[in-house]
Design an enzyme around this catalytic site. Structure first.
Site, PDB file in Angstrom:
ATOM      1  CG  ASN A 264      65.458  26.695  39.607  1.00  0.00           C
ATOM      2  OD1 ASN A 264      66.114  25.919  38.924  1.00  0.00           O
ATOM      3  ND2 ASN A 264      65.728  27.987  39.681  1.00  0.00           N
TER       4      ASN A 264
ATOM      5  CB  ALA B 175      50.106  30.865  41.210  1.00  0.00           C
TER       6      ALA B 175
ATOM      7  CE1 TYR C  33      51.700  37.143  35.681  1.00  0.00           C
ATOM      8  CE2 TYR C  33      49.680  37.308  34.400  1.00  0.00           C
ATOM      9  CZ  TYR C  33      50.316  37.045  35.598  1.00  0.00           C
ATOM     10  OH  TYR C  33      49.580  36.705  36.712  1.00  0.00           O
TER      11      TYR C  33
ATOM     12  CB  THR D 150      42.231  37.303  43.487  1.00  0.00           C
ATOM     13  OG1 THR D 150      41.723  36.157  42.790  1.00  0.00           O
ATOM     14  CG2 THR D 150      42.031  37.115  44.981  1.00  0.00           C
TER      15      THR D 150
HETATM   16  P1  NAD Z   1      52.328  40.151  44.248  1.00  0.00           P
HETATM   17  O1  NAD Z   1      53.178  41.001  43.370  1.00  0.00           O
HETATM   18  O2  NAD Z   1      51.676  40.776  45.415  1.00  0.00           O
HETATM   19  O3  NAD Z   1      53.155  38.907  44.784  1.00  0.00           O
HETATM   20  C1  NAD Z   1      54.157  38.268  44.034  1.00  0.00           C
HETATM   21  C2  NAD Z   1      55.318  37.967  44.966  1.00  0.00           C
HETATM   22  O4  NAD Z   1      56.323  37.222  44.248  1.00  0.00           O
HETATM   23  C3  NAD Z   1      56.017  39.241  45.470  1.00  0.00           C
HETATM   24  O5  NAD Z   1      56.155  39.173  46.874  1.00  0.00           O
HETATM   25  C4  NAD Z   1      57.361  39.243  44.773  1.00  0.00           C
HETATM   26  O6  NAD Z   1      58.364  39.890  45.492  1.00  0.00           O
HETATM   27  C5  NAD Z   1      57.597  37.739  44.597  1.00  0.00           C
HETATM   28  N1  NAD Z   1      58.533  37.398  43.512  1.00  0.00           N
HETATM   29  C6  NAD Z   1      58.496  37.817  42.218  1.00  0.00           C
HETATM   30  N2  NAD Z   1      59.521  37.282  41.521  1.00  0.00           N
HETATM   31  C7  NAD Z   1      60.222  36.495  42.410  1.00  0.00           C
HETATM   32  C8  NAD Z   1      61.385  35.685  42.289  1.00  0.00           C
HETATM   33  N3  NAD Z   1      62.040  35.557  41.138  1.00  0.00           N
HETATM   34  N4  NAD Z   1      61.810  35.011  43.396  1.00  0.00           N
HETATM   35  C9  NAD Z   1      61.159  35.121  44.569  1.00  0.00           C
HETATM   36  N5  NAD Z   1      60.051  35.884  44.737  1.00  0.00           N
HETATM   37  C10 NAD Z   1      59.594  36.564  43.664  1.00  0.00           C
HETATM   38  O7  NAD Z   1      51.235  39.449  43.307  1.00  0.00           O
HETATM   39  P2  NAD Z   1      49.978  38.526  43.674  1.00  0.00           P
HETATM   40  O8  NAD Z   1      48.765  39.175  43.180  1.00  0.00           O
HETATM   41  O9  NAD Z   1      50.056  38.107  45.095  1.00  0.00           O
HETATM   42  O10 NAD Z   1      50.244  37.284  42.728  1.00  0.00           O
HETATM   43  C11 NAD Z   1      50.798  36.067  43.246  1.00  0.00           C
HETATM   44  C12 NAD Z   1      50.712  34.971  42.195  1.00  0.00           C
HETATM   45  O11 NAD Z   1      49.352  34.754  41.813  1.00  0.00           O
HETATM   46  C13 NAD Z   1      51.485  35.288  40.902  1.00  0.00           C
HETATM   47  O12 NAD Z   1      52.123  34.105  40.445  1.00  0.00           O
HETATM   48  C14 NAD Z   1      50.391  35.706  39.946  1.00  0.00           C
HETATM   49  O13 NAD Z   1      50.750  35.427  38.607  1.00  0.00           O
HETATM   50  C15 NAD Z   1      49.220  34.854  40.410  1.00  0.00           C
HETATM   51  N6  NAD Z   1      47.926  35.470  40.039  1.00  0.00           N
HETATM   52  C16 NAD Z   1      47.396  36.492  40.776  1.00  0.00           C
HETATM   53  C17 NAD Z   1      46.190  37.064  40.389  1.00  0.00           C
HETATM   54  C18 NAD Z   1      45.518  38.164  41.194  1.00  0.00           C
HETATM   55  O14 NAD Z   1      44.438  38.605  40.796  1.00  0.00           O
HETATM   56  N7  NAD Z   1      46.070  38.625  42.297  1.00  0.00           N
HETATM   57  C19 NAD Z   1      45.539  36.608  39.238  1.00  0.00           C
HETATM   58  C20 NAD Z   1      46.125  35.594  38.493  1.00  0.00           C
HETATM   59  C21 NAD Z   1      47.318  35.015  38.915  1.00  0.00           C
END
Ligand code: NAD
Ligand code: UDP
Length: 324
Positions: free
Chosen positions: A100, A115, A146, A176
């Site tokens: 999308n 991401a 995932y 992170t």
């Molecule tokens: P998080 O769970 O804090 O944030 C993810 C956000 O996405 C949440 O606010 C959730 O409500 C929203 N979300 C999930 N599905 C959704 C949907 N279908 N429509 C709209 N919103 C939706 O996680 P994060 O750590 O902030 O991760 C954010 C991104 O970074 C993710 O894509 C994750 O795969 C990627 N990532 C994070 C890390 C890390 O270490 N934090 C590492 C690798 C990748």
């Protein structure tokens, strides 16, 4: 004023990205369905004229009126506990959600950054992990929902780049941490800090010899911003190469927090990667980026954040109700 759409905006990384783009003078459209995120993370931005929030599931059709310059697609459950509880939504947001958003990017002629994650390397047989490594992922294991969704995300992003000529960027994010992580999302930093603050023993999974490399949020956001503004379409690792075993990490948290609790051992989750460290040569050469915040500095900041939570928030050990 340049306009950016940030998905997953109420989450940990997404909310910090909102702050950064507001600081850079952008108009920010923050989109989230709040499945793992929390409006508390962005409520300070609500009074601003150049900020709006859209409560929307990005796996469903997305409509953005008017022009759009950039998209950052960060919506996805991100902790092993979350994506094991909501596996189908995880697959859908990585696959349908990305489709999308690529459609929106094509329609608006906007540049999109997606991401991705070090999980695309699975339980890696190459160490440290370079972007050229294809990975060692089990498609049918519990983490497959995932890992494979993120691998599909990368493929469809490259296909839109090659076939439709849209401008795309792919960041492979390594572990992170920082303020606004959910205390109960199961990831190791909030898990250990929550345990220390509640006076519980620290739960190390397996024998604690598995390794991770932890990147502070401000460094991660800087790397993502630079990648978005670069002209490089292939994946780039962003993470901190300073590696530690989880056993040593638990000891580090015990020292930092001053807790009198000890380490206890629990079974290692299925397919838990044994080693993880980013090779960041590409980020250094292409973006002039490398982490600036040491683990001890970063952990102190996060500990202060968790200490500032109310006793109720600290006791909130229940995981989210994902049934809605
Ligand atoms: P998080 O769970 O804090 O944030 C993810 C956000 O996405 C949440 O606010 C959730 O409500 C929203 N979300 C999930 N599905 C959704 C949907 N279908 N429509 C709209 N919103 C939706 O996680 P994060 O750590 O902030 O991760 C954010 C991104 O970074 C993710 O894509 C994750 O795969 C990627 N990532 C994070 C890390 C890390 O270490 N934090 C590492 C690798 C990748
Ligand atoms: N871990 C642990 N105890 C916990 C939570 C996690 O030992 O209470 C371990 C987990 O098994 C993994 C590492 O810490 O080896 C990092 O886990 P996390 O969930 O933060 O992220 P991952 O890198 O596995 O996606």
């Amino acid at each position: 004023m340049k306009k950016v759409l940030i998905t997953g905006a109420a989450g940990f990384l997404g909310s910090h990205l909102c702050d950064r783009f507001i600081k850079e003078g952008f108009y920010v459209i923050a989109m989230d369905n709040l499945i793992t995120g929390d409006l508390k993370n962005i409520e300070h931005l609500f009074p601003l004229e150049n900020f709006e929030f859209q409560h929307h599931d990005v796996s469903k059709f997305i409509h953005i009126p008017g022009k759009l310059d950039y998209i950052l697609h960060f919506a996805s459950p991100a902790s092993p506990i979350d994506y094991l509880k909501i596996p189908i939504q995880t697959l859908k947001v990585g696959a349908l959600g990305t489709h999308n958003l690529l459609g929106v990017a094509k329609e608006k002629n906007a540049r999109i950054l997606v991401a991705s994650t070090s999980e695309v390397y699975g339980d890696p047989l190459v160490h440290p992990q370079t972007e050229e490594y294809y990975g060692n992922v089990s498609p049918v294991g519990p983490r497959g929902v995932y890992d494979e969704a993120k691998r599909f995300m990368e493929s469809i992003t490259m296909a839109y780049h090659r076939f439709h000529g849209i401008e795309t960027r792919i960041v492979r994010i390594f572990n992170t941490y920082g303020p606004r992580m959910r205390l109960n999302d199961g990831r190791v930093v909030p898990a250990f800090m929550g345990q220390a603050l509640r006076g519980e023993d620290l739960t190390v999974f397996g024998d604690g010899k598995q390794t991770r490399s932890f990147c502070y949020i401000d460094d991660q956001v800087e790397g993502i911003y630079r990648l978005l503004m670069s002209d490089y379409s292939y994946p780039v690792n962003i993470g901190n190469p300073h590696e530690t075993t989880i056993g040593e990490f638990a000891e580090e948290i015990i020292k930092l927090t001053g807790t009198e609790q000890k380490v206890i051992y629990k079974p290692l989750p299925t397919d838990d990667p044994m080693q993880r460290q980013p090779d960041i040569t590409k980020a250094k050469e292409l973006l002039g980026w490398e982490p600036q915040v040491s683990r001890s500095e970063g952990l102190k900041i996060v500990f202060d954040y968790f200490k500032s939570l109310t006793p109720e928030e600290l006791q909130d050990k229940e995981h989210r109700d994902f049934s809605k």
